[in-house]
Design a protein around this motif. Structure first.
Motif, PDB file in Angstrom:
ATOM      1  N   UNK A 133      35.947  44.502  19.238  1.00  0.00           N
ATOM      2  CA  UNK A 133      37.089  44.488  20.248  1.00  0.00           C
ATOM      3  C   UNK A 133      37.429  45.982  20.533  1.00  0.00           C
ATOM      4  N   UNK A 134      36.933  46.887  19.956  1.00  0.00           N
ATOM      5  CA  UNK A 134      37.231  48.277  20.082  1.00  0.00           C
ATOM      6  C   UNK A 134      36.141  48.972  20.994  1.00  0.00           C
ATOM      7  N   UNK A 135      35.303  48.169  21.615  1.00  0.00           N
ATOM      8  CA  UNK A 135      34.230  48.562  22.527  1.00  0.00           C
ATOM      9  C   UNK A 135      33.222  49.334  22.034  1.00  0.00           C
ATOM     10  N   UNK A 136      32.557  48.656  20.732  1.00  0.00           N
ATOM     11  CA  UNK A 136      31.163  49.319  20.557  1.00  0.00           C
ATOM     12  C   UNK A 136      30.366  48.019  19.915  1.00  0.00           C
ATOM     13  N   UNK A 137      29.334  48.452  19.986  1.00  0.00           N
ATOM     14  CA  UNK A 137      28.242  47.298  19.370  1.00  0.00           C
ATOM     15  C   UNK A 137      28.131  47.563  17.844  1.00  0.00           C
ATOM     16  N   UNK A 138      28.675  47.074  16.882  1.00  0.00           N
ATOM     17  CA  UNK A 138      28.504  47.191  15.495  1.00  0.00           C
ATOM     18  C   UNK A 138      27.097  47.021  15.148  1.00  0.00           C
ATOM     19  N   UNK A 139      26.300  46.205  15.515  1.00  0.00           N
ATOM     20  CA  UNK A 139      24.863  46.020  15.416  1.00  0.00           C
ATOM     21  C   UNK A 139      24.311  44.881  16.350  1.00  0.00           C
ATOM     22  N   UNK A 140      23.111  45.571  16.873  1.00  0.00           N
ATOM     23  CA  UNK A 140      22.365  44.898  17.990  1.00  0.00           C
ATOM     24  C   UNK A 140      21.723  43.604  17.015  1.00  0.00           C
ATOM     25  N   UNK A 141      21.248  42.640  18.011  1.00  0.00           N
ATOM     26  CA  UNK A 141      20.615  41.503  17.163  1.00  0.00           C
ATOM     27  C   UNK A 141      19.344  42.104  16.421  1.00  0.00           C
ATOM     28  N   UNK A 142      18.507  42.703  16.692  1.00  0.00           N
ATOM     29  CA  UNK A 142      17.594  43.407  16.289  1.00  0.00           C
ATOM     30  C   UNK A 142      17.836  44.046  14.913  1.00  0.00           C
ATOM     31  N   UNK A 143      19.168  44.740  15.125  1.00  0.00           N
ATOM     32  CA  UNK A 143      19.441  45.459  13.564  1.00  0.00           C
ATOM     33  C   UNK A 143      19.872  44.505  12.593  1.00  0.00           C
ATOM     34  N   UNK A 144      20.424  43.297  12.822  1.00  0.00           N
ATOM     35  CA  UNK A 144      20.725  42.493  12.124  1.00  0.00           C
ATOM     36  C   UNK A 144      19.480  41.700  11.508  1.00  0.00           C
ATOM     37  N   UNK A 145      18.462  41.793  12.241  1.00  0.00           N
ATOM     38  CA  UNK A 145      17.231  40.903  11.799  1.00  0.00           C
ATOM     39  C   UNK A 145      16.376  41.812  11.477  1.00  0.00           C
TER      40      UNK A 145
END
Length: 208
Positions: A133-145
């Motif tokens: 909610x601070x406006x950033x992508x913590x990890x993309x789906x590709x990074x999670x996988x």
């Protein structure tokens, strides 16, 4: 009967019925089963969650969106628009759903959305990305996988549940299953780790 809106435990018990989770939200005349999508437990035992359906709260005097973060204590923790505000989505800002949520000790909220959308800060927010909610992508789906080996690496498999451990390891589930060249068949109900292993298969979670 165990409903899709009940919070259940791997030990074989119903932690909270859906009616118990929503009973203080002032939904009249009777609280239907609204489903249960995202869930987390705050210090002190307060359960926060999202539902699968919209409804109206008579006591709060407002519409409850399926993308809002609600509390069993009868409050809206954050509306869906508040969760996505820092991404500067062009108005009118839609409810993009809330599929996974994790509240950090510092108050930052990690979450995923049901519908992909463009951010006014640049780029697309995908349904499988872990957002803040601070406006950033913590990890993309590709990074999670990244430690898994699906046949289609560029496909967004969704993000249905998430928990972040103090060590930084992330446990999560996906919305779409896939065949992994090492782990075998990965199902939407399996609990995965971003370290590349299956924590629990769905049959193990529901076995009790």
């Amino acid at each position: 009967r165990v409903s899709p809106g009940d919070l259940i435990s791997s030990t074989g018990r119903i932690v909270k019925r859906n009616a118990e989770l929503t009973q203080r939200l002032g939904i009249m005349p009777a609280v239907p089963d609204l489903g249960l999508d995202a869930v987390d437990v705050l210090p002190g035992g307060e359960i926060v969650f999202s539902t699968e359906q919209d409804d109206f709260s008579e006591t709060l005097g407002q519409r409850l969106q399926h993308g809002d973060l609600l509390s069993e204590r009868g409050r809206v923790v954050k509306s869906n628009q508040e969760l996505t505000r820092a991404f500067v989505i062009l108005p009118p800002v839609p409810d993009v759903g809330l599929d996974a949520v994790h509240l950090r000790d510092d108050g930052e909220v990690y979450f995923s959305i049901e519908s992909s959308i463009f951010s006014g800060t640049g780029g697309q927010l995908n349904r499988g990305d872990l957002l803040s909610d601070q406006g950033r992508i913590v990890k993309s789906n590709q990074q999670l996988l990244a430690q898994f080996h699906p046949a289609k690496r560029d496909l967004d498999y969704g993000l249905d549940a998430v928990h972040v451990w103090p060590s930084g390891e992330i446990w999560f589930s996906v919305a779409e299953g896939f065949q992994d060249s090492r782990a075998g068949q990965v199902m939407p109900g399996d609990l995965l780790s971003d370290q590349g292993y299956v924590v629990f298969h769905n049959l193990e979670l529901t076995g009790a």
